[in-house]
Design an enzyme around this catalytic site. Structure first.
Site, short mmCIF file in Angstrom:
data_model
loop_
_atom_site.label_atom_id
_atom_site.label_comp_id
_atom_site.label_asym_id
_atom_site.label_seq_id
_atom_site.Cartn_x
_atom_site.Cartn_y
_atom_site.Cartn_z
CG HIS A 1 -1.63 -1.22 1.02
ND1 HIS A 1 -3.27 -0.79 0.23
CD2 HIS A 1 -2.27 -2.41 2.13
CE1 HIS A 1 -3.95 -1.78 0.64
NE2 HIS A 1 -3.29 -2.50 1.79
CB CYS B 1 -2.63 3.89 -4.13
SG CYS B 1 -3.30 2.91 -4.77
#
Length: 283
Positions: free
Chosen positions: A130, A172
């Protein structure tokens, strides 16, 4: 246009509100330095005249501490396996580290940066987790991406000076979504170089945007990277390969999601290069 038919497409973002842990301090301001790189005079290609292509370190974070609020990254093991095969095929010594905390990630990369890379032609690092703009997540919190990559700067890792350091980052970089738009398309001896030279950062998405990962087939970016590397890795220059990766991600993928507002979205990778020569994986 082909669309993922199996699994669901998820984003590699941090929790949208709360749960975000502080990032580490940023690196000191860059300076330049004298180097004595093993390169051919006036060559515009990085030399591969070394005993080894070098190391490929893969950090693959799938499961996160509940306190972070991060979801499990299903499909990331497919990415790690594909990247391992591709870079091993290109001659790299691949090591995979699964579910690393921030401190473990630091220790792994600090240790590698302190090794002697004199016999290596290059260095590759694949980061799967992430993320958000400028930060990358361990299983227990976040760290500034710059902290991890700066360990390999010319003034910190002398044996990689003048050699390509390639980072491929699946994470991301924010929470923006791309809805898409329809188109009608008919060296000479000792020299001084910047310590930030000879890096390439291949981000899975543009700054500020979500990055998509299919739960069955892996992330769009790593799928495309591995496909293009398998097809062209032994014949094309790296940035030409990455242009084809950009094209594949941009044209062939579109999100399939049951979450409101997340269906039929697009993605474009972002390649940031400080390379000073052309990078081929074969002589």
């Amino acid at each position: 246009m082909s669309v993922n038919r199996c699994g669901e497409d998820n984003t590699d973002a941090q929790k949208q509100s709360g749960g975000s842990l502080s990032a580490s301090a940023s690196a000191p301001a860059p300076t330049d330095m004298d180097v004595d790189a093993k390169t051919h005079s006036h060559s515009f290609r990085y030399s591969l005249s070394f005993p080894s292509m070098g190391q490929c370190i893969i950090i693959n974070n799938k499961n996160f501490d509940k306190r972070t609020g991060m979801n499990q990254r299903n499909g990331t093991d497919v990415d790690a396996g594909n990247a391992m095969k591709v870079f091993a095929k290109l001659g790299y010594k691949v090591k995979v580290y699964n579910d690393q905390t921030v401190e473990q990630m630091k220790q792994v990369l600090i240790a590698v940066s302190k090794e002697d890379h004199s016999s290596s032609a290059s260095f590759v690092c694949v980061l799967l987790s992430h993320g958000d703009e400028g930060v990358f997540f361990g299983t227990d919190g976040s760290v500034e991406l710059k902290y991890l990559t700066s360990l390999f700067r010319g003034d910190r890792c002398k044996s990689l000076v003048g050699k390509p350091k390639l980072f491929f980052i699946q994470a991301c970089r924010g929470t923006d979504l791309d809805a898409g738009i329809e188109t009608d398309s008919g060296e000479d001896g000792t020299t001084k170089i910047p310590v930030e030279a000879d890096f390439l950062y291949a981000f899975s998405t543009a700054p500020g945007y979500y990055s998509w990962r299919n739960t069955m087939t892996g992330s769009w970016f790593i799928q495309s990277l591995c496909d293009m590397m398998n097809k062209y890795g032994k014949e094309m220059e790296l940035q030409h390969i990455m242009t084809r990766v950009n094209h594949k991600v941009a044209v062939e993928f579109e999100s399939v999601s049951n979450s409101f507002g997340f269906h039929a979205k697009k993605q474009i990778p972002c390649i940031v290069s400080m390379l000073t020569k052309e990078m081929y994986f074969t002589p």
